[in-house]
Design a protein around this motif. Structure first.
Motif, PDB file in Angstrom:
ATOM      1  N   LEU A 288       0.778  -1.243  -0.037  1.00  0.00           N
ATOM      2  CA  LEU A 288      -0.097   0.081   0.095  1.00  0.00           C
ATOM      3  C   LEU A 288       0.827   1.215   0.148  1.00  0.00           C
ATOM      4  O   LEU A 288       0.686   2.155  -0.525  1.00  0.00           O
ATOM      5  CB  LEU A 288      -0.957   0.201   1.462  1.00  0.00           C
ATOM      6  N   MET A 331     -10.529   3.848  -4.227  1.00  0.00           N
ATOM      7  CA  MET A 331      -9.424   3.057  -3.903  1.00  0.00           C
ATOM      8  C   MET A 331      -8.478   3.732  -2.962  1.00  0.00           C
ATOM      9  O   MET A 331      -7.923   3.112  -1.993  1.00  0.00           O
ATOM     10  CB  MET A 331      -8.428   2.351  -5.095  1.00  0.00           C
ATOM     11  N   ASN A 334     -10.167   3.965   0.585  1.00  0.00           N
ATOM     12  CA  ASN A 334     -10.013   2.830   1.255  1.00  0.00           C
ATOM     13  C   ASN A 334      -8.707   2.720   1.930  1.00  0.00           C
ATOM     14  O   ASN A 334      -8.338   2.205   3.191  1.00  0.00           O
ATOM     15  CB  ASN A 334     -10.067   1.323   0.265  1.00  0.00           C
ATOM     16  N   LEU A 335      -7.457   3.095   1.013  1.00  0.00           N
ATOM     17  CA  LEU A 335      -6.156   2.910   1.567  1.00  0.00           C
ATOM     18  C   LEU A 335      -5.913   3.949   2.668  1.00  0.00           C
ATOM     19  O   LEU A 335      -5.278   3.746   3.665  1.00  0.00           O
ATOM     20  CB  LEU A 335      -5.147   2.716   0.490  1.00  0.00           C
ATOM     21  N   HIS A 337      -8.001   5.334   4.710  1.00  0.00           N
ATOM     22  CA  HIS A 337      -8.748   4.791   6.072  1.00  0.00           C
ATOM     23  C   HIS A 337      -7.841   3.898   6.702  1.00  0.00           C
ATOM     24  O   HIS A 337      -7.866   3.869   7.858  1.00  0.00           O
ATOM     25  CB  HIS A 337      -9.962   4.151   5.509  1.00  0.00           C
ATOM     26  N   PHE A 338      -7.207   3.009   5.959  1.00  0.00           N
ATOM     27  CA  PHE A 338      -6.246   2.303   6.614  1.00  0.00           C
ATOM     28  C   PHE A 338      -5.042   2.796   7.379  1.00  0.00           C
ATOM     29  O   PHE A 338      -4.914   2.521   8.464  1.00  0.00           O
ATOM     30  CB  PHE A 338      -5.738   1.160   5.485  1.00  0.00           C
TER      31      PHE A 338
END
Lengths: 427, 162
Positions: A288, A331, A334-335, A337-338
């Protein structure tokens, strides 16, 4: 094509027991180093091979080991710590090695610990890797019973205890100083460097932290030599690399291939190309926290220097594929958020900046974004970049965002102007 | 069966096991995460009472140990169901359709992520990448890994007849 790291790994991943491992040539490297190599000679052999860390940073392993003080009487005990906290999204190479050939890991630990004169080693294992934990504990028990661990190993006078430490689960534990803090039984907050762990690590003692895949190369280098290792690669860096591919490819998986295998070959030959109806737009080449590489650069060789030339990093070599039917803004949301969730919260730019980035991206994705948001995102790329934060977590989070803002500018503007996600209906 | 709220203390055997863990390290507190997970292995979660007992065994203050316990993803300071489902929410699983799997799980269990089903059987939680990206979407059911998830697979795993 040689595949030393995965030679013993069967398709069902059922690992060899200690007898099977010995019959396959296992523990030869331990016998060799304890049978007459000085620790300095072991370090020299690894330095000669130019082995570079496979956890993402690519630091030369032999040099890392050579920075450990030689005078044990003055420095106190040394420690070897295996970074088996594989948690970089999209990455599943260390799990393969740990589950598929746990004795290779134990043998590597013995050789490396001997080289740095550590008498205690910890395998810091991702808490969610339950199967790997069971198999490692069994392998440690077998190695202990066979005299490869414990006191006076093989009559050499060298002692080593290996402990498996299952983590409580946090991404930041993969950062080597945060890992050491976690191993000491604290919240995994990174430490300032210098001092580096080689001089002041676990409980303030000299400590080497190495990634699983890095260490698994060590017995093979000891057995076969530096020239053999250098010859395995297809470019400047020696050895093999376990590459992976996930996303809408035909055959997602991981493969041990020569270092410097081109990205297009990994995707076309090994992953079988894209699934019907899907086109490759770009990839995150190494987990990531690496920048996007777009389809134009798909021929890049997957090694440390070549990937940097196209603006990204080799990272873990775990390729995550973005296809044309997946929203790039989604996308990125999402990343980020991680990254926001996994921030340890210690330094302000990371703790406050990452959730802000996530909120902005979620707003844009939902069609509630404004053009000014893009400027604020650009500012974050700057203020959370290298040198602005306590550790590499936030800069890692900014790598895909910075490249996303560059490559997906049109998609960002489309979301903002149309006040919706154009991919929403397409799914 | 409803969620177990245990008020019993640790057994002598459990206390001995935790003291043995502490022996692997130069400093007792290094065993604290392992010890909390061990307690959780027996009681599913870490109650205030057990936390206090572990803290005393490892020469830590309760507040210090609670700070550690609440930092890590895999330590529960509140009761959970008989089984815990960790559904991956990281990138490869997201690209491969984890949102649809999540929606199906929520429907089947009648809960939202972070909640426990009324019968106390399942707690549903998101988790970061579990290294099963070549079989995305993936989840852990307790300590077992399941991949290539879709509605049909979920129903099979949960033992629901179609």
């Amino acid at each position: 094509m040689e595949t030393p790291l995965t030679n013993n790994i069967r398709p069902d991943r059922e690992p060899l027991d200690i007898e099977g491992y010995e019959q396959a040539g296992g523990y030869r490297a331990v016998r060799k180093v304890l049978g007459g190599m000085a620790p300095a000679d072991v370090i020299e052999a690894i330095t000669q091979s130019k082995l570079r860390g496979r956890g993402g940073a690519g630091f030369p392993t032999g040099i890392k080991w050579s920075l450990v003080p030689k005078d044990l009487a003055a420095s106190g005990p040394h420690y070897l710590v295996v970074n088996a906290d594989e948690m970089e999204p999209g990455t599943f190479k260390d799990r393969l090695l740990l589950e598929g050939d746990p004795h290779q890991m134990i043998e590597a630990v013995i050789v490396a610990a001997y080289a740095i004169q550590a008498e205690t080693a910890y395998i810091f294992l991702r808490g969610e890797y339950f199967l790997a934990e069971r198999r490692l504990r069994r392998a440690v028990g077998e190695a202990d019973a066979r005299g490869y661990l414990g006191t006076n190993i093989l009559g050499s006078g060298y002692d080593l205890a290996v402990h498996v430490h299952a983590s409580g689960g946090r991404y930041i534990c993969g950062e080597e100083t945060a890992l050491l803090t976690a191993l000491e039984g604290r919240r995994a907050v990174p430490r300032a460097k210098p001092p580096f762990p080689q001089t002041s690590g676990l409980w303030g003692k000299p400590t080497v932290v190495n990634n699983v895949e890095t260490l698994c190369n060590v017995p093979h280098i000891i057995n076969n030599g530096a020239d053999w290792f250098m010859g395995l690669g297809r470019g400047e860096d020696g050895g093999t690399k376990i590459y992976g591919a996930s996303g809408r490819v035909r055959r997602p998986g991981s493969w041990e291939l020569p270092m410097s295998t081109p990205l297009c070959e990994i995707i076309e030959e090994h992953a079988g190309g894209m699934r019907d109806g899907y086109e490759l737009r770009g990839v995150l080449p190494g987990g990531l926290s690496t920048s996007f590489i777009m389809a134009d650069d798909i021929e890049v060789k997957m090694d440390f220097a070549s990937v940097e030339k196209v603006g990204s990093r080799l990272g873990t070599g775990a390729v995550i594929v973005l296809d044309q039917r997946t929203c790039p803004i989604g996308m990125l949301r999402n990343l980020e958020h991680f990254f926001a969730q996994e921030s340890c919260g210690w330094c302000t730019p990371c703790r406050d900046g990452l959730p802000w980035v996530e909120r902005l991206l979620a707003g844009i994705e939902a069609g509630e974004g404004e053009m000014d948001d893009l400027d604020i995102l650009e500012q974050h790329v700057k203020f959370l970049g290298p040198g602005r934060t306590f550790c590499a977590h936030a800069p890692g989070a900014m790598a895909p965002l910075a490249s996303g803002l560059k490559y997906f500018r049109a998609e960002f503007e489309q979301h903002i102007h149309e006040k919706r996600c154009p991919w929403n209906e397409a799914h | 069966m409803s969620i177990v709220e245990t008020e019993a203390g640790l057994t002598a055997e459990q206390r001995a096991a935790i003291e043995a863990m502490a022996g692997h390290y130069d400093d007792k507190r290094a065993a604290c995460i392992e010890a909390l997970r061990y307690v959780q292995g027996h009681y599913r979660w870490v109650s205030d009472r057990h936390l206090a007992e572990v803290a005393a065994l490892l020469d830590m203050s309760r507040a210090d140990l609670d700070g550690v316990a609440t930092y890590y993803n895999l330590i529960f300071r509140r009761p959970v169901g008989e089984h815990v489902i960790f559904l991956c929410d990281s990138i490869s699983c997201w690209v491969m359709g984890r949102e649809a799997v999540n929606a199906h799980l929520c429907k089947r269990l009648g809960i939202q992520p972070g909640e426990t089903s009324k019968d106390g059987a399942y707690t549903l939680l998101p988790i970061v990448c579990i290294g099963h990206c070549d079989h995305a979407p993936a989840m852990l059911l307790d300590d077992e890994l399941h991949g290539d998830l879709d509605a049909v697979r979920i129903d099979t795993i949960l033992g629901i007849q179609p």
